[in-house]
Motif scaffolding. Structure first.
Motif, short mmCIF file in Angstrom:
data_model
loop_
_atom_site.label_atom_id
_atom_site.label_comp_id
_atom_site.label_asym_id
_atom_site.label_seq_id
_atom_site.Cartn_x
_atom_site.Cartn_y
_atom_site.Cartn_z
N ASN A 112 -54.76 -18.35 -12.94
CA ASN A 112 -55.03 -18.42 -14.15
C ASN A 112 -55.98 -17.68 -14.60
N TRP A 113 -57.28 -17.09 -13.90
CA TRP A 113 -58.05 -16.68 -14.24
C TRP A 113 -57.32 -14.43 -14.24
N GLY A 114 -56.25 -14.11 -14.03
CA GLY A 114 -55.22 -13.30 -13.84
C GLY A 114 -55.90 -11.53 -13.44
N ILE A 115 -56.19 -12.33 -11.60
CA ILE A 115 -56.38 -11.57 -10.65
C ILE A 115 -54.89 -11.36 -10.22
N GLY A 116 -54.52 -10.01 -10.16
CA GLY A 116 -53.06 -9.36 -9.72
C GLY A 116 -53.06 -9.69 -8.95
N VAL A 117 -53.49 -9.45 -7.94
CA VAL A 117 -53.38 -9.82 -6.18
C VAL A 117 -54.22 -10.06 -5.05
N LEU A 118 -53.65 -10.97 -4.52
CA LEU A 118 -54.89 -11.45 -3.50
C LEU A 118 -53.93 -11.57 -2.09
N THR A 119 -54.90 -11.36 -0.95
CA THR A 119 -54.60 -11.13 0.20
C THR A 119 -56.14 -11.58 1.37
N LEU A 120 -55.22 -13.26 1.72
CA LEU A 120 -55.45 -13.68 2.64
C LEU A 120 -55.36 -13.16 4.27
N PHE A 121 -56.12 -13.21 4.95
CA PHE A 121 -56.62 -13.15 6.33
C PHE A 121 -56.10 -14.00 6.98
N ALA A 122 -55.00 -14.20 7.70
CA ALA A 122 -54.33 -15.93 8.09
C ALA A 122 -54.42 -16.01 9.50
N PHE A 123 -54.01 -14.76 10.11
CA PHE A 123 -54.41 -14.53 11.51
C PHE A 123 -53.54 -13.24 11.85
N VAL A 196 -50.81 -11.45 8.59
CA VAL A 196 -50.03 -12.61 10.03
C VAL A 196 -50.28 -11.48 10.83
N ASN A 197 -50.85 -11.95 12.08
CA ASN A 197 -50.55 -10.96 13.35
C ASN A 197 -51.33 -9.32 12.66
N TYR A 198 -52.25 -9.43 11.95
CA TYR A 198 -52.49 -7.67 11.68
C TYR A 198 -53.70 -7.07 12.15
N SER A 199 -53.47 -6.60 12.49
CA SER A 199 -55.33 -5.81 13.05
C SER A 199 -54.79 -4.38 11.96
N GLY A 200 -56.95 -4.43 11.36
CA GLY A 200 -56.79 -2.81 10.50
C GLY A 200 -56.46 -1.79 11.01
#
Length: 303
Positions: A112-123, A196-200
């Motif tokens: 709704n507010w025009g944000i282009g990318v949303l990244t979610l740390f799920a696992f 998902v199964n992510y490590s920086g």
């Protein structure tokens, strides 16, 4: 049909949970919110670009926000599902179910507010250390939600990407992820990236390994290696805006937890005491207002 109504219809969840009073959000610096208007939170219009919505339809921002100062990429560490459930005497499973409700709401707001990318740390890759019953619960929940929402995402113009090592996930979930990525790859309204199964740390390591192989193969010279080249090899190269402008972490924890370590180098950080299931429109609005009041200097002298 207005875009906000479209999202509410797509992601409405009939599930409700009892709430308890929440402690106020604590920021690193005092936040001065603009006065709340007496009129409904409408006003500054944005163009909606969903293919099934007329181009004349407008998407509106809350009056406190300025469209030109909105972050292009917001990343979220969704913390506190288990604590939310424990505080209410609920089983852990209900905490994660309530967390899905918050995910739906955040996706709706970003669209709704025009944000282009949303990244979610799920696992996180470290989450495998949790009890097997909880890991199995999370894998099953992820698969169920992705299956249930895929058609809705496609209709809403949402693109789905997954970062992390998916090879360790259940085979059925891997197949569903592959389908979701392929089905939504041409969508452009909102890009939702799920870690998902992510490590920086591993993300940087695998980028270095790829670059080292290119040097070995004679494709590039060592002197060609730059921060830009490294960024192109990170897993967030799936999006046009690989580096978040704003990171939000819920549940009062003040750390990055091995999430997007390279990409967050210049991100603004916002920490909320709200547990993830309680993070809704008011909390997101506060985070965005805080972001818009900050001066992003990138090492330059401030005005």
């Amino acid at each position: 049909m207005a875009f906000s109504l479209h999202f509410q219809q797509l992601f409405h969840s009939p599930t409700t949970f009892p709430s308890q009073p929440k402690p106020p959000t604590t920021l690193l610096t005092p936040l001065k919110l603009p006065p709340t208007p007496s009129l409904p939170l409408l006003a500054i219009a944005q163009n909606a670009s969903l293919s099934n919505i007329d181009s004349t339809e407008k998407v509106v921002l809350p009056l406190q926000l300025k469209r030109e100062m909105m972050p292009k990429h917001v990343a979220v560490i969704m913390d506190g599902n288990r604590r939310w459930a424990k505080m209410r005497g609920f089983p852990v499973a209900l905490g994660y179910e309530a967390g899905i409700r918050a995910v739906r709401k955040l996706i709706e707001l970003c669209g709704n507010w025009g944000i282009g990318v949303l990244t979610l740390f799920a696992f996180s890759s470290d989450n495998w250390l949790r009890p097997k019953v909880e890991v199995d619960l999370l894998m099953g929940l992820f698969e169920r939600v992705l299956k249930d929402e895929l058609e809705k995402f496609a209709r809403a113009g949402i693109r789905i990407s997954i970062i992390g090592d998916t090879s360790m996930l259940p085979k059925s979930l891997q197949e569903l992820i592959d389908k979701a990525v392929k089905t939504t790859k041409e969508n452009s309204q909102l890009h939702v990236v799920v870690a998902v199964n992510y490590s920086g740390q591993y993300d940087v390591v695998q980028a270095c390994q790829t670059i080292a192989q290119k040097v070995k193969d004679g494709i590039i010279e060592p002197g060609d290696i730059s921060s830009f080249l490294v960024e192109q090899e990170l897993q967030t190269n799936c999006t046009d805006f690989p580096c978040p402008d704003l990171l939000i972490r819920t549940s009062g924890e003040l750390r990055l937890s091995n999430f997007l370590l390279w990409q967050l180098a210049y991100a603004e950080l916002f920490f909320s005491h709200s547990h993830w299931p309680d993070f809704g429109e008011a909390e997101f609005l506060e985070a965005l207002c805080s972001f818009q009041q900050r001066q992003r200097r990138y090492g330059r002298q401030g005005s």
